[in-house]
Structures are given as C-alpha cells and as structure tokens.
Design an enzyme around this catalytic site. Structure first.
Site, mmCIF file in Angstrom:
data_model
loop_
_atom_site.group_PDB
_atom_site.id
_atom_site.type_symbol
_atom_site.label_atom_id
_atom_site.label_comp_id
_atom_site.label_asym_id
_atom_site.label_seq_id
_atom_site.Cartn_x
_atom_site.Cartn_y
_atom_site.Cartn_z
ATOM 1 N N GLU A 296 0.822 -1.212 0.000
ATOM 2 C CA GLU A 296 0.000 0.000 0.000
ATOM 3 C C GLU A 296 0.858 1.265 0.000
ATOM 4 O O GLU A 296 0.591 2.227 0.711
ATOM 5 C CB GLU A 296 -0.955 -0.016 1.197
ATOM 6 N N ASP A 369 -8.507 -9.260 4.024
ATOM 7 C CA ASP A 369 -8.299 -8.120 4.919
ATOM 8 C C ASP A 369 -9.363 -8.053 6.012
ATOM 9 O O ASP A 369 -10.253 -7.208 5.951
ATOM 10 C CB ASP A 369 -8.298 -6.823 4.109
ATOM 11 N N GLU A 397 -12.979 -2.698 11.788
ATOM 12 C CA GLU A 397 -13.009 -1.914 10.554
ATOM 13 C C GLU A 397 -14.067 -2.425 9.585
ATOM 14 O O GLU A 397 -14.753 -1.645 8.931
ATOM 15 C CB GLU A 397 -11.619 -1.976 9.903
#
Length: 680
Positions: A296, A369, A397
C-alpha cells in the site's frame, strides 16, 4: 532464576463506589453480594504475605489491596514472610516450577501450621502477577477458592496489541477517539491512563504493545521520541509488557539523511546498528520492530530489487545483539495480481527458511483483509520453517466499526481451530490491531471491551471456548446475576454470525464502501485499482455470483476439500448460478435473501434481549448499548436492502413476498455519501 511466592491467607476492607462509565473494564472489583459466598471467601483469606521487593511486587501488593478490599469489604493485613525460596522449598513446590517458564504460575490450596491458605507461586514476579490476576478473576466470577490446584502457562509466547496510532494522535481505522498516547506531553507528564492500560493488559496476559501505526512515521525513531517511548516502557515494565515500534523502512533516508535504504548497503546496515544501540541504551528490554514494507505504498526492500528476507534480516542483525526481534508483515498485494488472495503466498513461500531466527512473519488471519468471515490464510500452513505471528483486528473496521455489537471470540476460534496443529506448530505469537482510544470507556462501544478481553485470554489459552470467555467477561463487567449473564451471553454468541449474514453471507467479501469502509457498496467499481473495487470480489452477473477460485492449490488437499464442501465459503471459492440448489432446498438467490433477512432478525432479537435487562444493568451503560443497538438494527437493514436490491439486478428474481420489502430504491442507497466517516 529467581523464584517468587505469594501466600494468601486474608483480610478486612472498604469499598469505594465509582460511576459505571466503563473505564474500569473487567477489573471493577464489585463487592460480593451473596452473604454465604462472602463468608466463605473471608474465611479462606485472612491475611496476605508477599515475598520480594521488586517493582512488580509493589504492583502485586497494590492490585491485591485494591481487589480484595473491594470484593470482600474488609481491610487486608499484609504480614511479613520468609524468603520466597525458603517457603517454596518447605512446601514442596520447587519441582512443580521447572515447567512453568518465565510466565506460568501455580495456585494451590495448602495447609500450613494447621491453617488453610492459598499459595500463588512462579519462577518470576511477572508469573506471580499473572497468578494474582487469575485468583482475583475467580473471586470476581464468584468461583470457589476452597480447594485450588491450578497450573497455567501461556500457549503463545508473544501476545501483542498493535496500535495503528499516529504521532498526531489520529488513529487509523480507529473508532474510539484519538490515541491514548499523548506524545506532546510525554515523557514528563504520565497520565494514569497509561498505568491502567498496563493493568488491563497484564490481567489477561498480554505482554507486548506496538505503540505506533504500521504506516510508520520515521520520526518515532528520533531521540526526542525515543525518550517518550522510554517513559512508557518504564511504566509498562513492572506489568511484564514490552514496547515495540513500527519502523519505517526508509528511515535511514528520512531521518538519517542517507541517499538509500538498500538493505545490502553497508552504510544503511551501520545506520540500523547504531539506531538499535541508541534504543537499547534507553530501553534495555525493547521488544523490537514491526515493519510494513512494499505494501500500500510503503517503502521496502523491493524498491532496490531485494526481497522481504533481505530487508527483514538486515534489521534483525541490528537487533540480535540485544535480544530484539523483527516482526515483518506479510500483508502485501499488487494491482497487477490476478487474484489478491494469492499474492502474499506467492511472495513469501519461496522465502520459507531464509529469514533469520529473530524474524517472525506476521500473517493476517485471512488472505484478504479482516473480513467478517474469511478462510484462514494459506500462509499459516505453508511456511513450516519460519516462525509466524497471527494477526487479528479488534477495531472492527469491517465489522460495523464503532457502532455494532460483534463479539469476535468465535471469529478468533474459527481461525485457531481451522487446521489441526497449525497454531501450536508454527504460530509463535498472536497480535491484534487495538481498538482503544481516549473515549472514557476505552473502546467507544462497551462490547468492544469484550474483544480486547477475549484476545488476551485466547492468546494465553487457545482451548478456552467463546462461551466461557463471554461468561467471565460478563460477570466481571456487568453482573453475576444468572438472568443478566445468560441474556448477555446469548446476545454475544449470536452477534458474529448475525453480522456475517447481514453483511457478507455465503462467502461474499470486501463489498463495503470505498476508502472509509463504512456501509455497503457492492456496486463500487471506480477506484482506479481493480482489487480495491467490490465488483472485483463478487463478480455478479446474470449467470451467477462469486469469485471462481476452484483452481486454487495454495491449501493442502484436506483443507481444500473442507472449504469446497462448506457453504459458508461458497462464493469465496466459486462463481455459482443464481438457481444453484443449496443444502436447505432453496436456490442460491433465495438462500442469499434468507441469510440477509436472518441477520437483521438476529440483531432485532439481540435488541429485544437487551431491552429486557433494563433495571438489571446500570443505567448509563444500559442506555448507551440500547442506543447503539438501535443504530445497528438500522444499519443492518441498510446493508440487507442495499445488497439485495443491487444483486437483484443480476439475479432478476423477486424478493420473497413474505419478507419485509425495502423502503428505498437502489438509487437511493447508491447516492449515500460519507466524506467524514471516522477511521479513514
């Protein structure tokens, strides 16, 4: 090795009532209500003897005074004691200590000079501290302490929290306020919250904390910040907690003013050796570095045509003289990859056995993820010659963030038990992205505390059940009343499957809103990277839905077979016709509808159970959870309606007539916008 002993016989006390704002987490130490049980406890504990005078021994005495005084409502006399070694030898416990290591403990009921007592002993003061917290847990959960014979050692050596906290106190993917670390006032101002943070972690056996974000800022390694880190390390040390730092791979360039960060460059290597020497001069027990590299946009060894082992080993060599470790994250993916699922496996398995002995590769629990449900990462069984860290996420998240009640222990257990022997044989540590912030109750949602607690308990003992951990947490956090315990446990144990059903049933994954990851957006397609778009993962068309991974050979055959026959992962591994017949007898479209509606129904049932507890739970936390459950019901309906309306455009089948029909159109849901959603 120093042998330390705690002898309990016990006491008399004063209880100080405090507001039920959630700050005390599971260490509330509320008075024992049952008079018969209170009498039994008082008879079992009439005095306390603690040997030793270390900083940890001071902590032990404070915790016993706090806990026993409050629980038993009487004053504790601390009496003098012979040395720990003498008592251990006299009581025949020396032989029992050899297998405890540095953290295990024994709690045993004995008769000494005609008096019944409880001995808590270990090879180290830290082991005794863990034993003390275990003993206090028995009292908090109203267990008998008459005939104890407990031997406990941690099943995982490294038990960590990873804080994604930035130096400006913003928390990436944080939903409980800003960071608890006030870097501006450290090292001179020591917030009592830091001490309590250490207490809460030690009480569940967590022994390490990574203080800063994996998307690291090199400034954390400068002298001014290392002084601040050293102050926190001093606070945490008596509680058996080591500090770790996320290190930015390009730090030699950014703060060292070198022209390269190439791990095979001599000057770069010298810089890291000098930095390690500087750190250990300030923090002799510094744990080591956590590194996110070539992921990332983060810098890493691949920038210089080197591999992950080259980068990790270079840093490991710098830490090795001091006993430090490098934890190298395996969360990598490339926009050019044909399937993001595969990339970590492809990059890391050729390096198995090539990492230095003080390097651990940290692998997320699933290959994508932190989704509501994922198969376990194939890397967890594909690197037998490399020590691994297993990475979970507490901060939710993808699990409703700060507003949804989701008890994560079943998720943790699902991974820990996914492949027999996997964790015990390969995984040497477990870490989780922390869900703490400066909200008064630490985690914003009161039930977020349960996930922190469950992580620590499972890091210590993988065999504990989700139900047992929930029972412990409820009794310590809310009440020992059977009605309260049973109702809240039902809510907790149903919550994880509920969110899977109303968000990502049958193996759907990564269909949330782009960037902030808040709310549903299965229609997302325009981020500029295929693997950031929800449409990449569900691949819905008029023929069916799901990602075809039938040719995936990264799992061993027995695991492939297990997942192939499991409808929970159907759309993870297969592109399936809308008319495919499911085990229930429904076709795929009907089953998808059933799951989405069942998820909402479960949350409504959770809401009803909680509302029935009014008057049995303190008013402040009752109202807080009541409001959050109302939000969760609303958002579960939003997820259900938005996803089904979108997928209906491909299935071309009606929603079953007996279901509540959506009250908005698909276009309404598509136009919703959340530019200031937290945690982005």
């Amino acid at each position: 090795m120093k042998k330390t002993l705690l002898l309990l016989m016990l006491l008399h006390c004063i209880h100080n009532l405090q507001a039920e704002d959630g700050y005390e987490l599971w260490l509330r130490y509320k008075p024992v209500e049952n008079k018969a049980l209170l009498t039994a406890y008082r008879q079992a504990i009439t005095a306390v003897q603690v040997s030793g005078n270390s900083a940890t021994t001071v902590v032990i005495k404070k915790e016993l005074a706090l806990g026993l005084n409050a629980l038993l409502q009487t004053t504790i006399p601390f009496v003098s004691t012979p040395t720990g070694n003498t008592l251990i030898a006299e009581r025949g416990l020396s032989e029992n200590l050899k297998d405890l290591g540095t953290e295990g403990f024994i709690i045993r009921s004995k008769t000494i000079n005609g008096k019944k007592c409880t001995i808590i002993t270990a090879n180290t003061d830290i082991g005794v501290l863990y034993g003390v917290f275990h003993f206090l847990r028995l009292l908090q959960t109203r267990q008998s302490v008459q005939s104890l014979d407990i031997v406990s050692t941690p099943q995982t050596k490294l038990r960590l929290l990873n804080h994604w906290d930035n130096l400006n106190r913003y928390v990436e993917r944080g939903y409980a306020g800003i960071s608890i670390w006030n870097w501006h006032t450290l090292p001179d101002y020591i917030d009592t919250r830091y001490i309590d943070y250490a207490r809460y972690n030690a009480s569940v056996g967590i022994n390490g904390t990574v203080l800063n974000n994996v998307n690291a800022n090199a400034e954390i390694l400068t002298p001014v910040y290392l002084q601040k880190v050293a102050a926190l390390a001093t606070i945490f040390r008596p509680y058996g907690i080591k500090v770790y730092l996320s290190a930015r791979f390009s730090a030699p360039m950014e703060i060292g003013h070198l022209k390269t960060a190439d791990p095979l460059n001599d000057t770069v290597q010298q810089w890291w050796h000098a930095k390690a020497k500087e750190i250990y001069a300030l923090i002799p027990d510094f744990g080591g570095f956590l590194v996110k590299a070539n992921s990332e946009g983060q810098p890493g060894p691949q920038t210089y045509n080197r591999n992950h082992a080259d980068g990790a080993n270079m840093m490991a060599d710098a830490l090795a003289p001091y006993g430090g470790i490098v934890i190298w994250r395996a969360f990598v993916y490339d926009a050019k990859a044909s399937d993001r699922f595969k990339q970590a496996y492809d990059e890391f398995t050729p390096l198995d056995g090539k990492f230095k002995t003080n390097v651990l590769v940290q692998v997320k629990n699933g290959p994508i993820d932190f989704q509501p449900r994922e198969p376990f990462s194939p890397l967890l069984e594909a690197m037998p010659h490399t020590p691994l860290m297993l990475e979970f996420q507490l901060t939710q998240e993808y699990l409703g963030q700060g507003t949804h009640l989701v008890y994560e222990a079943p998720l943790f257990k699902e991974i820990l038990e996914a492949d027999n022997g996997m964790v015990e044989n390969v995984v040497k540590g477990i870490a989780a992205v922390a869900n703490t912030g400066n909200e008064r109750n630490w985690t914003a949602h009161p039930f977020g505390q349960a996930n922190w607690y469950a992580l620590g308990r499972l890091e210590w003992d993988h065999s504990l059940s989700s139900s047992q951990i929930a029972d412990e947490w409820i009794r310590q956090t809310f009440s020992n009343e059977p009605k309260v315990v049973n109702s809240i446990k039902e809510i907790m144990l149903s919550s994880r499957e509920a969110i899977v059903n109303y968000m990502t049933p049958l193996g759907l994954h990564h269909i949330m809103g782009n960037g902030h990851h808040y709310g549903p957006a299965p229609w997302g397609y325009n981020t500029g990277r295929a693997d950031w778009n929800p449409v990449y993962y569900h691949k819905a068309d008029t023929a069916g839905i799901g990602f075809d991974r039938t040719g995936l050979l990264q799992y061993k055959p027995s695991v492939q077979q297990s997942y192939a026959g499991n409808e929970q992962y159907l759309l993870w591994f297969h592109h399936v016709s809308w008319l495919h017949k499911m085990h229930s007898g429904r076709n795929l479209w009907e089953e998808l509808c059933y799951k989405y509606y069942a998820g909402v129904d479960t949350v409504k049932a959770m809401q009803q159970k909680w509302n029935q507890l009014e008057g049995s739970v303190d008013e402040e936390r009752f109202r807080q959870v009541k409001m959050l459950l109302a939000i969760q019901v609303k958002e579960a309906i939003w997820w259900r309606n938005a996803c089904l309306l979108y997928f209906q455009t491909f299935s071309r089948q009606p929603l079953p007539a007996n279901y509540e029909q959506p009250d908005h159109t698909l276009e309404y849901y598509k136009q919703l916008n959340f530019p200031y959603a937290p945690g982005n």
